[in-house]
Structures are given as C-alpha cells and as structure tokens.
Design a protein around this motif. Structure first.
Motif, short mmCIF file in Angstrom:
data_model
loop_
_atom_site.label_atom_id
_atom_site.label_comp_id
_atom_site.label_asym_id
_atom_site.label_seq_id
_atom_site.Cartn_x
_atom_site.Cartn_y
_atom_site.Cartn_z
N ARG A 18 -24.31 -108.22 40.75
CA ARG A 18 -23.73 -107.05 40.08
C ARG A 18 -22.39 -106.68 40.71
NH1 ARG A 18 -29.23 -104.51 39.94
NH2 ARG A 18 -28.65 -103.45 41.86
N PRO A 19 -21.39 -106.37 39.91
CA PRO A 19 -20.10 -105.94 40.47
C PRO A 19 -20.15 -104.53 41.04
CG PRO A 19 -20.04 -105.86 38.08
CD PRO A 19 -21.35 -106.50 38.44
N PHE A 20 -21.11 -103.72 40.60
CA PHE A 20 -21.32 -102.37 41.12
C PHE A 20 -22.75 -101.97 40.81
CE2 PHE A 20 -19.39 -102.15 36.92
CZ PHE A 20 -20.27 -101.35 36.22
N ASP A 21 -23.25 -100.96 41.52
CA ASP A 21 -24.65 -100.55 41.38
C ASP A 21 -24.82 -99.16 40.77
OD1 ASP A 21 -25.69 -102.93 42.44
OD2 ASP A 21 -25.32 -102.21 44.47
N ALA A 22 -23.73 -98.48 40.47
CA ALA A 22 -23.80 -97.18 39.79
C ALA A 22 -22.46 -96.90 39.14
CB ALA A 22 -24.15 -96.06 40.76
N LEU A 23 -22.50 -96.25 37.99
CA LEU A 23 -21.29 -95.84 37.29
C LEU A 23 -21.19 -94.32 37.37
CD1 LEU A 23 -18.84 -96.39 35.46
CD2 LEU A 23 -20.38 -96.19 33.50
N LEU A 24 -20.09 -93.83 37.91
CA LEU A 24 -19.82 -92.40 38.00
C LEU A 24 -18.70 -92.09 37.02
CD1 LEU A 24 -19.76 -92.01 41.90
CD2 LEU A 24 -21.72 -92.26 40.38
N CYS A 25 -18.95 -91.17 36.09
CA CYS A 25 -18.02 -90.97 34.97
C CYS A 25 -17.63 -89.52 34.81
CB CYS A 25 -18.66 -91.49 33.68
SG CYS A 25 -17.52 -91.56 32.28
N ASP A 26 -16.35 -89.30 34.58
CA ASP A 26 -15.81 -87.98 34.27
C ASP A 26 -16.22 -87.56 32.85
OD1 ASP A 26 -14.16 -85.68 34.51
OD2 ASP A 26 -12.48 -86.74 33.57
N PHE A 27 -16.01 -86.30 32.53
CA PHE A 27 -16.40 -85.76 31.22
C PHE A 27 -15.19 -85.56 30.31
CE2 PHE A 27 -18.47 -81.99 28.84
CZ PHE A 27 -19.03 -82.83 27.90
N ASP A 28 -14.43 -84.49 30.53
CA ASP A 28 -13.27 -84.22 29.67
C ASP A 28 -12.18 -85.27 29.86
OD1 ASP A 28 -13.98 -81.86 28.22
OD2 ASP A 28 -13.81 -80.73 30.08
N GLY A 29 -11.69 -85.78 28.75
CA GLY A 29 -10.65 -86.79 28.80
C GLY A 29 -11.18 -88.21 28.86
N VAL A 30 -12.50 -88.35 29.04
CA VAL A 30 -13.15 -89.66 29.02
C VAL A 30 -14.24 -89.68 27.95
CG1 VAL A 30 -14.47 -91.37 30.32
CG2 VAL A 30 -12.66 -90.06 31.47
N ILE A 31 -15.12 -88.70 28.01
CA ILE A 31 -16.23 -88.60 27.05
C ILE A 31 -15.94 -87.53 25.99
CG2 ILE A 31 -18.68 -88.06 26.77
CD1 ILE A 31 -19.07 -89.07 29.66
N ARG A 32 -15.54 -86.34 26.44
CA ARG A 32 -15.33 -85.23 25.50
C ARG A 32 -13.85 -84.99 25.25
NH1 ARG A 32 -17.19 -79.03 26.65
NH2 ARG A 32 -15.68 -79.27 28.35
N PHE A 33 -13.55 -84.72 23.97
CA PHE A 33 -12.18 -84.41 23.57
C PHE A 33 -12.18 -83.19 22.66
CE2 PHE A 33 -12.32 -88.80 24.74
CZ PHE A 33 -11.13 -89.00 25.43
N HIS A 34 -11.17 -82.33 22.82
CA HIS A 34 -11.09 -81.08 22.07
C HIS A 34 -10.09 -81.18 20.92
CE1 HIS A 34 -12.86 -79.58 25.86
NE2 HIS A 34 -13.41 -78.67 25.08
N ASP A 35 -10.34 -80.42 19.89
CA ASP A 35 -9.43 -80.31 18.75
C ASP A 35 -8.42 -79.21 19.08
OD1 ASP A 35 -8.10 -80.02 16.40
OD2 ASP A 35 -9.84 -79.49 15.19
N THR A 36 -7.19 -79.60 19.34
CA THR A 36 -6.15 -78.65 19.75
C THR A 36 -5.16 -78.33 18.63
OG1 THR A 36 -4.74 -80.44 20.60
CG2 THR A 36 -6.32 -79.45 22.14
N ALA A 37 -5.49 -78.68 17.40
CA ALA A 37 -4.54 -78.51 16.29
C ALA A 37 -4.14 -77.05 16.09
CB ALA A 37 -5.13 -79.09 15.00
N GLU A 38 -5.12 -76.15 16.05
CA GLU A 38 -4.80 -74.73 15.83
C GLU A 38 -4.03 -74.15 17.01
OE1 GLU A 38 -4.68 -70.84 14.18
OE2 GLU A 38 -4.73 -72.89 13.41
N GLN A 39 -4.41 -74.53 18.19
CA GLN A 39 -3.70 -74.08 19.38
C GLN A 39 -2.24 -74.53 19.34
OE1 GLN A 39 -5.79 -74.98 23.10
NE2 GLN A 39 -3.83 -75.61 23.95
N ALA A 40 -2.02 -75.79 18.99
CA ALA A 40 -0.65 -76.32 18.91
C ALA A 40 0.15 -75.62 17.81
CB ALA A 40 -0.70 -77.83 18.66
#
Length: 228
Positions: A18-40
């Motif tokens: 195995r190249p690694f034994d655990a995956l540690l993952c961020d949330f915002d910007g990797v998994i979750r994305f926000h709709d910023t259209a109204e804000q913009a």
C-alpha cells in the motif's frame, strides 16, 4: 477500531504494497462547494470586489474563534452584520450580504465522494476540517454523516490547521502513523504543514488531483485482484 465500523469482509491489500494506510481529507474546497452566485451579484451591485464578503467572514479575526470552538456558529454569523455594516456603510446592504452568505446553498462533489467511497473499502478515511459547531448538521444535510470512518473537527478538538497537532490527532484517530497518511487539502499552507509533520500530501485543485493521488492504491488493488 476502523475494521469494526465496516460490515462484512473487507478486501485488504498487502500492507507492504500500500502507498499509504489512511486518507485524511479536507471538507470545504475538496468535498463541499457553495453556490456564491447571489453573493457575487450583490457585491457587484454594491461596487465591492467579488469575494469581499467571504474574505471578511473568513478572516482570522472573525472566523478563528468559531473554528476553535470558542464561540458557536450562530455567534460567528451574528458577528458578520456589524463587520459588513462597517464595510458597506449601510445596515441594509450588510443585511443582504450576510443573508446571501449564510443562506448560500451547497453541494457535495459526486466524483470526489465516489473516490472516497472506493478508498474506504481499503483504508480508513478521516475528515479533517477547520469547521464550526455546525459541522455535524452540515454533514447530515448533505447525506455525508456516515461517509467517513472518523471526523476531526477543529471546533471539537480546539486546534486548527495548519497547527501540527490536528494532523497528529487525525492520524491517531485513523490508527496509523503520520508517515503512512495521505492528506488532501485545497489550501497550500495546510498541505505544506502536513508534509512538515511527515505525511504524504496533495494540493487539491480539481478531482483529477485526488484521482491521480489515489491511483497507486486503487489501481494496485485492481491489478492484484485480476492476477489472483
């Protein structure tokens, strides 16, 4: 501890391969994305630079107490109104911007989630995020409350990326030495901090970055299965 969270047999690859034994993952910007259209749209209408609301809301001064769990998410959101009023010199405009920021919809990236699901059959996946006290509700709303083997939230552990302690906590939760963890984040400073701790780390900009990083594990297992 990780194996107890899985029902049925798990196809474990040879640990040495195995190249690694655990995956540690961020949330915002990797998994979750926000709709910023109204804000913009509002920022353009009010002659503000696009992203001005987010930069203020996520500034160290306003955001860090919430990220460290010193204040609740609701208290952090309440702090946006006076800060935006000062920025726009208008309570009405500030209220519109705050409402657009707080009420922005979000989505989970399907490609990233599918990749994480594949990895979970082989090694533990740990969410490691600078979050507020609302993280658990956010995960539930996106249908992700059971998508990870462990969740390390800065608001719950009282330390935030890029502090080395949060990486050590995450590795401990995964039950894996730091040097055997692969860390993924969209912020370069967090990636560099993970490398300093001794982790393998990937700077995420698009799903292909994650796919390439996981290929040695996923392709290796596929090859091993086809050869057996």
């Amino acid at each position: 501890m990780w194996e107890a969270l899985h029902d049925g047999p798990v196809n474990h690859p040879d640990a040495a391969a195995r190249p690694f034994d655990a995956l540690l993952c961020d949330f915002d910007g990797v998994i979750r994305f926000h709709d910023t259209a109204e804000q913009a749209r509002l920022e353009r209408a009010f002659k503000l630079g696009e992203g001005a609301t987010a930069r203020l809301a996520l500034s160290q001064e306003l955001m860090m107490p919430a990220v460290l769990g010193e204040i609740t998410c609701e208290e952090w959101e309440a702090s946006l109104l006076p800060a935006l009023t000062k920025l726009t010199r208008s309570a009405e405009r500030a209220a519109q911007l705050a409402a657009a920021f707080i009420g922005a919809g979000s989505r989970a990236d399907e490609t990233v989630c599918a990749l994480l699901e594949q990895v979970r059959d082989l090694v533990p996946v740990v969410l490691v995020t600078n979050a507020t006290t609302r993280l658990e509700d956010d995960l539930d709303e996106l249908g992700l409350c059971c998508a990870f083997d462990e969740v390390v939230s800065s608001a719950r552990v009282g330390v935030a990326k890029p502090d080395r302690r949060i990486y050590e906590i995450a590795a401990e939760q995964a039950g894996v030495p730091v040097g055997r963890c692969l860390f993924v984040d969209d912020r370069l400073a967090n990636v560099e901090a993970a490398r300093k701790v001794g982790m393998q780390a990937v700077h995420f900009r698009r799903p292909d970055d994650l796919r390439k990083a996981l290929a040695p594990l996923l392709d290796g297992i596929a090859h091993s299965s086809s050869s057996s």
